[in-house]
Design an enzyme around this catalytic site. Structure first.
Site, PDB file in Angstrom:
ATOM      1  N   GLY A 127       0.809  -1.219   0.000  1.00  0.00           N
ATOM      2  CA  GLY A 127       0.000   0.000   0.000  1.00  0.00           C
ATOM      3  C   GLY A 127       0.841   1.269   0.000  1.00  0.00           C
ATOM      4  O   GLY A 127       0.380   2.320  -0.462  1.00  0.00           O
TER       5      GLY A 127
ATOM      6  N   GLU B 155       2.774  -8.249  -2.098  1.00  0.00           N
ATOM      7  CA  GLU B 155       1.519  -8.887  -1.675  1.00  0.00           C
ATOM      8  C   GLU B 155       1.479 -10.388  -1.942  1.00  0.00           C
ATOM      9  O   GLU B 155       0.934 -11.156  -1.139  1.00  0.00           O
ATOM     10  CB  GLU B 155       0.317  -8.212  -2.351  1.00  0.00           C
ATOM     11  CG  GLU B 155      -0.092  -6.885  -1.715  1.00  0.00           C
ATOM     12  CD  GLU B 155       0.685  -5.684  -2.227  1.00  0.00           C
ATOM     13  OE1 GLU B 155       1.710  -5.868  -2.931  1.00  0.00           O
ATOM     14  OE2 GLU B 155       0.273  -4.554  -1.936  1.00  0.00           O
TER      15      GLU B 155
HETATM   16  N1  COA Z   1       1.825  -4.209   8.814  1.00  0.00           N
HETATM   17  C1  COA Z   1       1.925  -4.310  10.146  1.00  0.00           C
HETATM   18  N2  COA Z   1       3.090  -4.239  10.805  1.00  0.00           N
HETATM   19  C2  COA Z   1       4.206  -4.063  10.079  1.00  0.00           C
HETATM   20  C3  COA Z   1       4.180  -3.944   8.680  1.00  0.00           C
HETATM   21  C4  COA Z   1       2.921  -4.026   8.037  1.00  0.00           C
HETATM   22  N3  COA Z   1       2.796  -3.910   6.720  1.00  0.00           N
HETATM   23  N4  COA Z   1       5.451  -3.791   8.237  1.00  0.00           N
HETATM   24  C5  COA Z   1       6.230  -3.787   9.331  1.00  0.00           C
HETATM   25  N5  COA Z   1       5.487  -3.964  10.448  1.00  0.00           N
HETATM   26  C6  COA Z   1       5.962  -4.025  11.846  1.00  0.00           C
HETATM   27  C7  COA Z   1       6.676  -5.325  12.130  1.00  0.00           C
HETATM   28  O1  COA Z   1       5.756  -6.342  12.441  1.00  0.00           O
HETATM   29  C8  COA Z   1       7.534  -4.928  13.315  1.00  0.00           C
HETATM   30  O2  COA Z   1       6.723  -4.923  14.471  1.00  0.00           O
HETATM   31  P1  COA Z   1       7.334  -5.489  15.863  1.00  0.00           P
HETATM   32  O3  COA Z   1       8.450  -4.526  16.210  1.00  0.00           O
HETATM   33  O4  COA Z   1       6.173  -5.417  16.810  1.00  0.00           O
HETATM   34  O5  COA Z   1       7.833  -6.857  15.589  1.00  0.00           O
HETATM   35  C9  COA Z   1       7.891  -3.473  13.011  1.00  0.00           C
HETATM   36  O6  COA Z   1       6.946  -3.023  12.044  1.00  0.00           O
HETATM   37  C10 COA Z   1       9.287  -3.325  12.406  1.00  0.00           C
HETATM   38  O7  COA Z   1       9.374  -4.188  11.287  1.00  0.00           O
HETATM   39  P2  COA Z   1      10.524  -5.318  11.132  1.00  0.00           P
HETATM   40  O8  COA Z   1       9.986  -6.373  10.221  1.00  0.00           O
HETATM   41  O9  COA Z   1      11.037  -5.727  12.440  1.00  0.00           O
HETATM   42  O10 COA Z   1      11.635  -4.434  10.383  1.00  0.00           O
HETATM   43  P3  COA Z   1      12.758  -4.978   9.383  1.00  0.00           P
HETATM   44  O11 COA Z   1      13.661  -3.829   9.143  1.00  0.00           O
HETATM   45  O12 COA Z   1      13.329  -6.257   9.857  1.00  0.00           O
HETATM   46  O13 COA Z   1      11.967  -5.282   8.005  1.00  0.00           O
HETATM   47  C11 COA Z   1      10.397  -4.839   6.249  1.00  0.00           C
HETATM   48  C12 COA Z   1      11.356  -4.249   7.314  1.00  0.00           C
HETATM   49  C13 COA Z   1       9.672  -3.658   5.616  1.00  0.00           C
HETATM   50  C14 COA Z   1      11.206  -5.576   5.187  1.00  0.00           C
HETATM   51  C15 COA Z   1       9.401  -5.816   6.933  1.00  0.00           C
HETATM   52  O14 COA Z   1       8.838  -5.148   8.043  1.00  0.00           O
HETATM   53  C16 COA Z   1       8.271  -6.252   6.031  1.00  0.00           C
HETATM   54  O15 COA Z   1       8.480  -7.085   5.179  1.00  0.00           O
HETATM   55  N6  COA Z   1       7.056  -5.690   6.244  1.00  0.00           N
HETATM   56  C17 COA Z   1       5.883  -6.108   5.523  1.00  0.00           C
HETATM   57  C18 COA Z   1       5.889  -5.554   4.134  1.00  0.00           C
HETATM   58  C19 COA Z   1       4.675  -6.043   3.365  1.00  0.00           C
HETATM   59  O16 COA Z   1       4.513  -7.216   3.092  1.00  0.00           O
HETATM   60  N7  COA Z   1       3.824  -5.089   2.985  1.00  0.00           N
HETATM   61  C20 COA Z   1       2.677  -5.370   2.167  1.00  0.00           C
HETATM   62  C21 COA Z   1       1.457  -5.515   3.003  1.00  0.00           C
HETATM   63  S1  COA Z   1       0.072  -5.793   1.939  1.00  0.00           S
END
Ligand code: COA
Length: 260
Positions: free
Chosen positions: A111, A134
């Site tokens: 998003g 996604e």
């Molecule tokens: N929705 C909800 N929470 C999210 C999020 C999302 N889209 N993206 C990140 N977060 C949260 C994580 O769960 C984490 O929470 P926590 O500290 O309670 O565990 C926090 O944000 C930090 O993210 P983290 O994954 O620990 O950071 P990272 O640097 O290791 O990785 C990303 C960063 C962006 C690569 C990884 O967070 C990710 O893949 N996020 C999802 C992306 C995604 O699939 N988006 C599409 C959704 S349709």
């Protein structure tokens, strides 16, 4: 208006909307989507707002996607409603009558990538990582991403990004035309502001017509898009701003546009 999930700051005609849930990398829950809509809705009707920059709070992310905690609860009915709501809000931004620039300061995923795609211009920090992951969650982009990505990049590149779910860095995003320009992280906001202020110095009616011609026209067959262009061109000829722009050129002075 007080917002819980975003911050707004209006300075000399430029509104900065910061998506501000850094603990979850600015993920878009329903409340945040609603607040973004309210901020843009207010800004559209506020003649003190001449342009908007959208960015993400904190160091790491623009927006890391829809909030997966919320997505995990969706049924077929609420999932469709969520997608339609996101689509409507992002279309509202895309059709905004004043320039909207995404200042992509980090992760722009799902998003977040779709939000950036709905903005008129995308400027990325060197640290930006952009993608539509996604399919890694077993869904597809639902806020217009399948449509805007394919229209911006062509079907081949769009399908590659959507079907792999891969993230790409800022330099690759610039190379394929996904972002307009890449700048060092510490210059992101100043470069975005410089571009916004340049657009704000032009005739606001002309800017509004240009956005309408490109965005609305782009949704039409070519001949109808040209018809829209000619109609807007003709309408502008009746404006004080057009006379001022031409006179200023002929009198070798800067134009003073009034938006009339
Ligand atoms: N929705 C909800 N929470 C999210 C999020 C999302 N889209 N993206 C990140 N977060 C949260 C994580 O769960 C984490 O929470 P926590 O500290 O309670 O565990 C926090 O944000 C930090 O993210 P983290 O994954 O620990 O950071 P990272 O640097 O290791 O990785 C990303 C960063 C962006 C690569 C990884 O967070 C990710 O893949 N996020 C999802 C992306 C995604 O699939 N988006 C599409 C959704 S349709």
């Amino acid at each position: 208006m007080a917002y819980e999930n975003i911050k707004t700051n209006l300075r000399e005609g430029l509104l900065i909307v910061t998506i501000d849930r850094p603990k979850v990398l600015n993920a878009l829950n329903a409340e945040t989507v609603q607040e973004i809509y309210e901020a843009f809705s207010k800004a559209r009707d506020d003649e003190n707002v001449k342009a908007v920059i959208v960015t993400g709070g904190g160091e790491k992310a623009f927006v890391a996607g829809a909030d997966i905690n919320e997505l995990a609860q969706k049924t077929p009915i609420t999932g469709k409603e969520t997608s339609e709501r996101g689509q409507a809000v992002l279309s509202f931004i895309e059709r905004f009558p004043k320039p909207v620039i995404a200042a992509i300061n980090g992760f722009a995923l799902g998003g977040g990538c779709e939000l950036a795609l709905a903005c008129h211009i995308r400027i990325a920090s060197e640290k930006a990582q952009i993608g539509l992951p996604e399919v890694t969650l077993g869904i597809i982009p639902g806020y217009g991403g399948t449509q805007r990505m394919a229209r911006l990049l062509g079907k081949g590149k769009a399908l590659e990004l959507i079907c792999t779910g891969d993230r790409i860095g800022a330099a690759d995003a610039e190379r394929i035309g996904l972002v307009n320009k890449v700048v060092p992280a510490d210059q992101l906001m100043s470069v975005a502001e410089e571009m916004a202020r340049k657009m704000m110095s032009r005739g606001p009616l002309a800017i509004r017509a240009a956005i309408e011609a490109v965005i609305r026209g782009g949704e039409m067959p070519f001949e109808e898009g040209q018809f829209l262009e000619a109609t807007l061109f003709g309408l502008l000829c009746a404006s004080d701003d057009t006379k001022e722009g031409m006179n200023a050129f002929l009198e070798k002075r800067p134009a003073r546009f009034k938006g009339r």
